[in-house]
Design an enzyme around this catalytic site. Structure first.
Site, short mmCIF file in Angstrom:
data_model
loop_
_atom_site.label_atom_id
_atom_site.label_comp_id
_atom_site.label_asym_id
_atom_site.label_seq_id
_atom_site.Cartn_x
_atom_site.Cartn_y
_atom_site.Cartn_z
CB ALA A 34 -12.52 -9.25 -17.47
N GLY A 67 0.97 -6.30 -1.12
CA GLY A 67 1.45 -5.19 -1.95
C GLY A 67 1.58 -3.88 -1.21
CG ASN A 109 -14.09 4.25 -19.43
OD1 ASN A 109 -15.28 4.46 -19.63
ND2 ASN A 109 -13.37 4.93 -18.55
CG ASN A 111 -3.25 -2.87 -2.28
OD1 ASN A 111 -3.92 -1.95 -2.76
ND2 ASN A 111 -1.92 -2.89 -2.36
N GLY A 122 2.56 1.50 15.68
CA GLY A 122 2.20 0.09 15.53
C GLY A 122 3.40 -0.82 15.34
CE1 TYR A 124 -6.76 -3.36 -12.85
CE2 TYR A 124 -8.30 -1.68 -13.58
CZ TYR A 124 -7.51 -2.22 -12.59
OH TYR A 124 -7.46 -1.63 -11.35
N1 LIG Z 1 -4.47 3.87 -8.35
C1 LIG Z 1 -5.60 3.73 -9.00
O1 LIG Z 1 -6.03 4.64 -9.72
C2 LIG Z 1 -6.42 2.50 -8.81
C3 LIG Z 1 -7.77 2.54 -9.24
C4 LIG Z 1 -8.56 1.42 -9.09
C5 LIG Z 1 -8.04 0.28 -8.53
N2 LIG Z 1 -6.73 0.26 -8.12
C6 LIG Z 1 -6.23 -0.99 -7.53
O2 LIG Z 1 -5.57 -0.70 -6.32
C7 LIG Z 1 -4.59 -1.70 -6.06
C8 LIG Z 1 -3.28 -1.01 -5.71
O3 LIG Z 1 -2.84 -0.28 -6.84
P1 LIG Z 1 -1.96 1.05 -6.68
O4 LIG Z 1 -2.74 2.15 -7.26
O5 LIG Z 1 -1.46 1.17 -5.30
O6 LIG Z 1 -0.79 0.72 -7.71
P2 LIG Z 1 0.80 0.69 -7.52
O7 LIG Z 1 1.28 1.96 -6.91
O8 LIG Z 1 1.32 0.31 -8.86
O9 LIG Z 1 1.07 -0.49 -6.47
C9 LIG Z 1 0.78 -1.82 -6.82
C10 LIG Z 1 1.21 -2.75 -5.72
O10 LIG Z 1 0.88 -4.10 -6.10
C11 LIG Z 1 2.06 -4.89 -5.99
N3 LIG Z 1 2.08 -6.00 -6.94
C12 LIG Z 1 1.93 -5.96 -8.29
N4 LIG Z 1 2.05 -7.20 -8.80
C13 LIG Z 1 2.27 -8.04 -7.75
C14 LIG Z 1 2.47 -9.44 -7.63
N5 LIG Z 1 2.52 -10.25 -8.69
N6 LIG Z 1 2.64 -9.95 -6.39
C15 LIG Z 1 2.64 -9.15 -5.30
N7 LIG Z 1 2.48 -7.82 -5.35
C16 LIG Z 1 2.29 -7.29 -6.57
C17 LIG Z 1 3.20 -3.92 -6.27
O11 LIG Z 1 4.42 -4.47 -5.82
P3 LIG Z 1 5.85 -4.11 -6.53
O12 LIG Z 1 6.31 -2.83 -5.90
O13 LIG Z 1 6.71 -5.27 -6.22
O14 LIG Z 1 5.58 -3.94 -8.00
C18 LIG Z 1 2.72 -2.72 -5.48
O15 LIG Z 1 2.97 -2.87 -4.11
C19 LIG Z 1 -4.53 -2.57 -7.32
O16 LIG Z 1 -5.26 -3.76 -7.10
C20 LIG Z 1 -5.19 -1.71 -8.38
O17 LIG Z 1 -5.78 -2.49 -9.41
C21 LIG Z 1 -5.92 1.34 -8.26
#
Ligand SMILES: NC(=O)c1ccc[n+]([C@@H]2O[C@H](COP(=O)([O-])OP(=O)(O)OC[C@H]3O[C@@H](n4cnc5c(N)ncnc54)[C@H](OP(=O)(O)O)[C@@H]3O)[C@@H](O)[C@H]2O)c1
Length: 273
Positions: free
Chosen positions: A146, A8, A138, A79, A44, A144
């Site tokens: 879970a 991702g 919350n 990720n 890189g 989520y």
């Molecule tokens: N930002 C926050 O506040 C936060 C807080 C806690 C945890 N997280 C965790 O951090 C991680 C990254 O989130 P983010 O904040 O960077 O969100 P984001 O900006 O929405 O990015 C999510 C990434 O995951 C990819 N993705 C989603 N579904 C996928 C699938 N089925 N197969 C492959 N790739 C997929 C998306 O690809 P596409 O572009 O193709 O959709 C994107 O690259 C997640 O695991 C999220 O739960 C985020």
């Protein structure tokens, strides 16, 4: 210099991490669901791979392709993921299955696919991006939470299984970071189902959606935190990222200890005399 596999990298934390690793001259194999990611290569080498983490066969192919590109993987980052808002009662089978496929089964399959090679290397570091929601949930994000709690639990067992083999495991739990996470592009939302949830789930979900674009966490600083983890000789099993995550985790731990103390007598009462 390290070789990375990151799922991702099209946006958000994955992209920021890929660019931070590339900037210092590391090699990054980054997965996207479609197209060619717009990634700053720095000093890189960047190799994009197509992968939807819901596809088990595609995970095996991507991991095998990764080991064709580099002779060893130093860091594997699970990720890719997304959030789901709404009361637990309103989550459909389709919604919950999809969320677990992306946030839990995908990472688990990536881990299973890389481990034979990491074990042979006797080195490597698996980073699972979880969430503060997995540690201090919350209302309004139960399913989520879970998925992220599942990944935290998995990481803790893995850490014990892999430590004797020279492989590190870290569960990294971010607080709120300013990515696309809360946008309609990423997050999904169920209906409230009943006015009964208006004050609990409704209030939290509205507040959360209003923080989009104003989250306290900086994705580039998040990436630097993860670089510090992978560069450490003694990396943490659990790492919180963000002052909001720290605050929520502390409150939760205090509650757990208070409740444990309050009910200690009942807890102890169930052993055979
Ligand atoms: N930002 C926050 O506040 C936060 C807080 C806690 C945890 N997280 C965790 O951090 C991680 C990254 O989130 P983010 O904040 O960077 O969100 P984001 O900006 O929405 O990015 C999510 C990434 O995951 C990819 N993705 C989603 N579904 C996928 C699938 N089925 N197969 C492959 N790739 C997929 C998306 O690809 P596409 O572009 O193709 O959709 C994107 O690259 C997640 O695991 C999220 O739960 C985020």
């Amino acid at each position: 210099m390290k070789n990375w596999l990151i799922t991702g990298v099209s946006r958000g934390l994955g992209k920021a991490l890929a660019e931070a690793a590339l900037a210092r001259g590391d090699t990054v194999i980054g997965t996207v669901r479609e197209g060619n990611p717009d990634i700053a290569q720095g000093n890189g080498a960047f190799h994009p791979l197509l992968l939807d983490v819901r596809d088990p066969k595609a995970i095996e192919t991507a991991v095998s392709r990764a080991f064709d590109l580099v002779d060893r993987l130093d860091v594997v980052v699970n990720n890719a993921g997304y959030g789901l808002l709404g009361p637990v009662e309103a989550v459909t089978d389709t919604d919950m299955t999809r969320l677990f496929e992306v946030n839990v089964f995908g990472p688990l399959r990536v881990i299973r696919a890389v481990l034979p090679r990491l074990r042979a290397q006797r080195s490597g570091h698996i980073i699972n991006i979880t969430s503060i929601a997995g540690r201090a949930p919350n209302a309004g994000s139960g399913v989520y939470s879970a998925t992220k709690a599942a990944l935290e639990g998995l990481s803790q067992s893995l850490w014990q299984e892999l430590r004797p083999l020279g492989i590190h495991v870290s569960a990294v739990a971010p607080g709120a970071f300013r990515t696309d996470f809360l946008t309609d592009h990423s997050i999904r939302q169920t209906s409230l189902r009943s006015e009964d949830y208006a004050t609990s789930v409704g209030t939290i979900v509205t507040a959360l959606r209003q923080t989009d674009g104003r989250q306290i966490g900086d994705p580039e600083r998040c990436a630097q935190g993860i670089l510090a983890v992978v560069d450490s000789n003694t990396p943490p099993l659990h790492l919180l990222l963000g002052s909001d995550a720290l605050r929520r985790a502390r409150v939760k731990l205090d509650q757990v200890i208070d409740e444990m103390d309050q009910w200690e007598q009942v807890t102890r009462s169930t052993d055979f005399p």
